[in-house]
Design an enzyme around this catalytic site. Structure first.
Site, PDB file in Angstrom:
ATOM      1  CD  GLU A 231      39.743  37.305  43.565  1.00  0.00           C
ATOM      2  OE1 GLU A 231      40.099  36.263  44.156  1.00  0.00           O
ATOM      3  OE2 GLU A 231      40.511  37.989  42.865  1.00  0.00           O
ATOM      4  CD  GLU A 334      42.569  41.905  44.122  1.00  0.00           C
ATOM      5  OE1 GLU A 334      41.651  42.001  44.968  1.00  0.00           O
ATOM      6  OE2 GLU A 334      43.264  40.887  43.965  1.00  0.00           O
TER       7      GLU A 334
END
Length: 483
Positions: A231, A334
């Site tokens: 991220e 994810e």
């Protein structure tokens, strides 16, 4: 069934046939027999074999019928696998289970016959939020990595990964992701709350990856690949680190890629982005559009959290990258149900969110799908910053029992029947009330997943080429049809 005593029927060896509404006039031939497995809300059906039908020629189409059309001759991407993340949190909870429950858990995830046959795993490079504390593998300030040690992981995480590899038959494709560089390497001098990598530590941070790979492989754990940064556009309250698209590109081509090659790891896959579907096209254009960076990038990872504020999933962005860069595989790295609530273990829409996302991501070009934590406790953790969430299986550490949620079964409808090296084939629904995807396995078996998130049972025509059968799927159910 109570939420604390639900066990997967496949582990108990049961064949649940609770009133299958299937239309089969005569026993199916070997060639045209289709076996149907169903998971349905409000029933005992959990990956249960609910009947079989025979494909026959000559069924006429009418305008109003629900139909699923599969054409095995039109083939697309090659499937790589489905799995979940073995985090510190998962390993810490796993260690609290009795040997019998540990064995049940491993069989539930990794055994193809009696479980759902995971073939893919993700883990972290030192800590993420899903750990009891934040930590790294070196002493603070050690830019030469002289103190590098994975002793922390030897207590819980490495033993669990080894158990998973054994349960999967001795082979499990494992990749690893960092959440942050050590604090001293960052602009903020803090592993938490964002910050960027200081340029003077770029080479040291690149070597950190290779030291991790070497240390794990010395333990007998093969690392298939790494993601460059989890991220990279999110400043989180937990471990996080930021890269612009240009910064990620330049770190890859000037530091991480050359360092991996110099260390003898040119065969390890480097996955870029590892963030949400929303910005993936821009990141792909920046990195894959640069030949010097692109030569080091195997492909792109993405998450599903662009939906957090109520926005619709951006599946079209997956397709846009797949079309623009067909040589760069895409994988969901994810996904998790956020905002843990112990009263919602059996909340059915959580499973349907997984089913819809997996179908759409695969249909838009993804080659693999990796869930987040494979196990959490009854609080949705441990998590050292309170970012608690759901996992497909939870453990009540007070009672020692395992809790199987709908998400586990929905994922299983794909991972159990669609195997690595399968090819996605053309599969479409004639009506929006059914979702579908279909894959031809390398043993020539055809696995088609059909999902019904509506409040009504739906009878549909299942076509494979010109042959068909009628099947009924219950309300709020998912089926896998295996031929």
């Amino acid at each position: 069934m109570t939420q604390s005593t639900i066990l997967p029927a496949l582990l108990l060896g049961a064949v649940l046939t609770a009133t299958p509404a299937l239309h089969a006039a005569t026993p199916a031939s070997a060639k045209d027999a289709v076996t149907i497995y169903t998971t349905a809300e409000g029933s005992d059906q959990r990956l249960s074999r609910t009947g079989s039908v025979e494909l026959r020629a000559g069924h006429p189409l009418t305008e109003v019928e629900n139909s699923i059309f599969v054409n095995p001759h039109k083939q697309f991407q090659t499937f790589m696998g489905i799995g979940g993340a073995i985090t510190d949190a998962s390993a810490e909870v796993f260690a609290t289970l009795s040997p019998a429950k540990q064995a049940e858990f491993m069989k539930a995830y990794y055994d193809r016959k009696d479980g759902i046959g995971y073939t893919l795993a993700r883990t972290t490079i030192h800590s993420s939020d899903f750990a009891s504390a934040s930590y790294t593998y070196i002493e603070e300030g050690d830019k030469d990595l002289k103190t590098f040690s994975i002793d922390h992981d030897r207590q819980y995480r490495i033993p669990m990964i080894k158990d998973a590899i054994a349960a999967a038959g001795g082979s499990l494709r494992l990749y690893a992701s960092p959440w942050s560089a050590p604090a001293f390497m960052k602009t903020t001098n803090n592993m938490l709350k964002g910050g960027a990598l200081l340029p003077e530590y770029a080479d040291a941070w690149a070597r950190y990856f290779t030291r991790f790979i070497a240390a794990y492989e010395k333990e007998g754990i093969l690392i298939w690949g790494i993601t460059l940064q989890n991220e990279p556009m999110a400043t989180q309250t937990w471990e996080s680190m930021l890269y612009t698209a240009e910064e990620e590109r330049d770190f890859l081509k000037n530091h991480l890629g050359p360092t991996m090659h110099k260390a003898g790891y040119a065969d390890k896959k480097i996955i870029v982005w590892d963030h949400n579907r929303d910005m993936m096209v821009h990141r792909a254009n920046t990195i894959f559009g640069d030949p010097e960076a692109a030569k080091y990038a195997w492909g792109m990872g993405f998450h599903w959290y662009e939906t957090w504020a109520g926005f619709e999933p951006m599946y079209e962005n997956v397709a846009a990258v797949a079309e623009a860069y067909p040589d760069k595989p895409l994988m969901l790295t994810e996904a998790a149900i956020e905002k843990f609530d112990p009263t919602r273990y059996q909340y059915w829409p959580n499973g349907e969110r997984y089913g819809s996302a997996i179908i759409n991501d695969l249909n838009h070009g993804a080659v693999a799908w990796t869930d987040w934590n494979i196990l959490l406790d009854q609080h949705g953790g441990p998590n050292h910053v309170g970012n608690f969430c759901f996992s497909p299986i939870h453990a009540d550490t007070d009672s020692g029992e395992l809790i199987y949620t709908p998400s586990y079964y929905y994922i299983g409808h794909f991972s159990k029947f669609i195997r690595p090296e399968a090819r996605r084939v053309s599969a479409v629904s004639s009506r929006s009330n059914l979702l579908t995807t279909s894959f031809l396995n390398d043993d020539n078996s055809l696995s088609t997943v059909v999902m019904n998130a509506s409040d009504q049972a739906i009878t549909y025509n299942y076509y494979v080429g010109e042959r068909s059968a009628q099947v009924t799927i219950p309300a709020h159910a998912i089926q896998t049809l295996v031929q």
